[in-house]
Enzyme design. Sequence first.
Site, PDB file in Angstrom:
ATOM      1  NE  ARG A  83      10.266  -1.566   3.476  1.00 41.90           N
ATOM      2  CZ  ARG A  83       9.170  -2.110   3.996  1.00 41.90           C
ATOM      3  NH1 ARG A  83       8.984  -2.072   5.300  1.00 41.90           N
ATOM      4  NH2 ARG A  83       8.266  -2.691   3.243  1.00 41.90           N
ATOM      5  N   GLY A 143       0.790  -1.219   0.000  1.00 38.28           N
ATOM      6  CA  GLY A 143       0.000   0.000   0.000  1.00 38.28           C
ATOM      7  C   GLY A 143       0.825   1.271   0.000  1.00 38.28           C
ATOM      8  CG  ASP A 192       5.745  -4.701   6.842  1.00 36.62           C
ATOM      9  OD1 ASP A 192       6.530  -4.116   6.082  1.00 36.62           O
ATOM     10  OD2 ASP A 192       4.780  -5.361   6.432  1.00 36.62           O
ATOM     11  CG  ASP A 227      -0.620  -8.432   6.250  1.00 33.11           C
ATOM     12  OD1 ASP A 227      -1.370  -8.987   7.068  1.00 33.11           O
ATOM     13  OD2 ASP A 227      -0.339  -7.213   6.293  1.00 33.11           O
TER      14      ASP A 227
END
Length: 513
Positions: free
Chosen positions: A190, A99, A277, A267
Amino acid sequence: MNIKNITHNFVDSFPGDFSGDLHQRQTPGFIFAKVLPAEFNKIELIAFNEELSQEIGLGNLNQDLDFLAAQNLPETIETYATAYAGHQFGNWAGQLGDGRAIFAGEIKNENNQSFELQWKGVGATPYSRFADGRAVLRSSVREFLMSEAMFHLGVPTTRALSLVKTGELVTRDIAYDGHSKQEQGAAVLRVAESFLRFGHFELLAARKEFDTLQKLIDFAIENYFDEVDSHSETKNLDFFKAIADRTAKMIIEWYRVGFVHGVMNTDNMSILGLTIDYGPYSMMDEYDLEFTPNTTDLPGKRYAFGKQAQIAHWNLLQLANSLFPVIKDEKALQTILEDYASNFWKLHDEMLCKKFGFDALLKNDDQFFTTWQQMMQDLKLDYTLFFNVLTDKILEENLDAQKFISTFYSVPKTEDLERINLFLQSYQERLSQNKFSKAEAQQLMLKNNPQFILRNYLLYEAIQDLENDDQTKFDILLKALKNPYQKVDESLNQKRPQKYNMIYGCSQLSCSS
């Protein structure tokens, strides 16, 4: 500068949507979509990881602010976002996807090692779910610093190449309480061997796109799993076992350093066993198995510190369900899951042995660890400081509870001191069963107990200053995290000051963090 060496192996291997349409939507039949990053007019460099850039084969990019913010890219770079699904807080969420992450592609270094490059915060994608695809300075600083801190702690993790301000303002509601405000925008570049998640496989299974599912498994084995024979008849099953093994090793390392992820949705789980994340995470201050830094995880505390091994097992079960259509061996999958559960705590206790300076796991150590754990929980002892003090004092003949006063958040009661003294006596007795000396035990402890951890209040202070254009504390933390097993200034290794209790962005975080 070697950005012209960036390739697109993933894009070349799988079906994708090349329309360039950023409208948020379902993309059946596709597992990626070509996207264009947003435009930024006032980019400012905060940090660049030159050592990492050289390692992955990019060279010195710290002057190329355009690339670090995904601007004015060469035509050879195809930017894209991937689709995946997932279980969020235990519930099936359907299609999710990148996203606010956009890929640049892959690059190989001189040792033929491949790395994926991915910007976070440079614009919307078809998977943004009505969000703007941006990131704020606050969350970007947390990701940049913590991913690098975890790497230097020896924890499997994605890494951060750069951190820039984008020059725009982004509206966020940090507490999800209806009080939105504008914050400085930022972006992180990243790096990981791969950003493939459990959710990529869950999506294909849910769509019944089993041919693509098998192709993705083959792709992962060929590129990232040397331990799996790609020609074996059991390659799919071996692939799942390798993921389970890597996941277990990652969670063990989380427990070793006191890391709480905060949002272990499927996820957010890497198939490579990488910490991925960095949102509402926290390093643990006082020891608490029920500690969760994520306000979104209240009151159930699904992702609390002490539940992370159990949640990893649950997530692996969901992955097993997704792989079943191409493995078709329920019993074999179940055996791997059972082996994960039975082996995990043995590995966990072996890890604790190293933290305590024990040369091997003995029969009665489980009781010793249970007693220690209950004492830590009841007396609210600081996890990192406890082991720092224990390591410092191990060579002393008679350990005394008063010497551990710094690990308390409050003045200890007499009965608390007595309890600690009893524990220290049992610790000395257990040490006497080692086959090596106390000096050797201390060396083992020094390697496994960090002197410096990125506590949330330190990050909070650095972010507050950075938002006011003062980078001093950020730079101090960046320097300290590179040598976490060496002693640091006492101001960087102390309990969280009481003034930071119950502060959003410090002791409490949300998924917006």
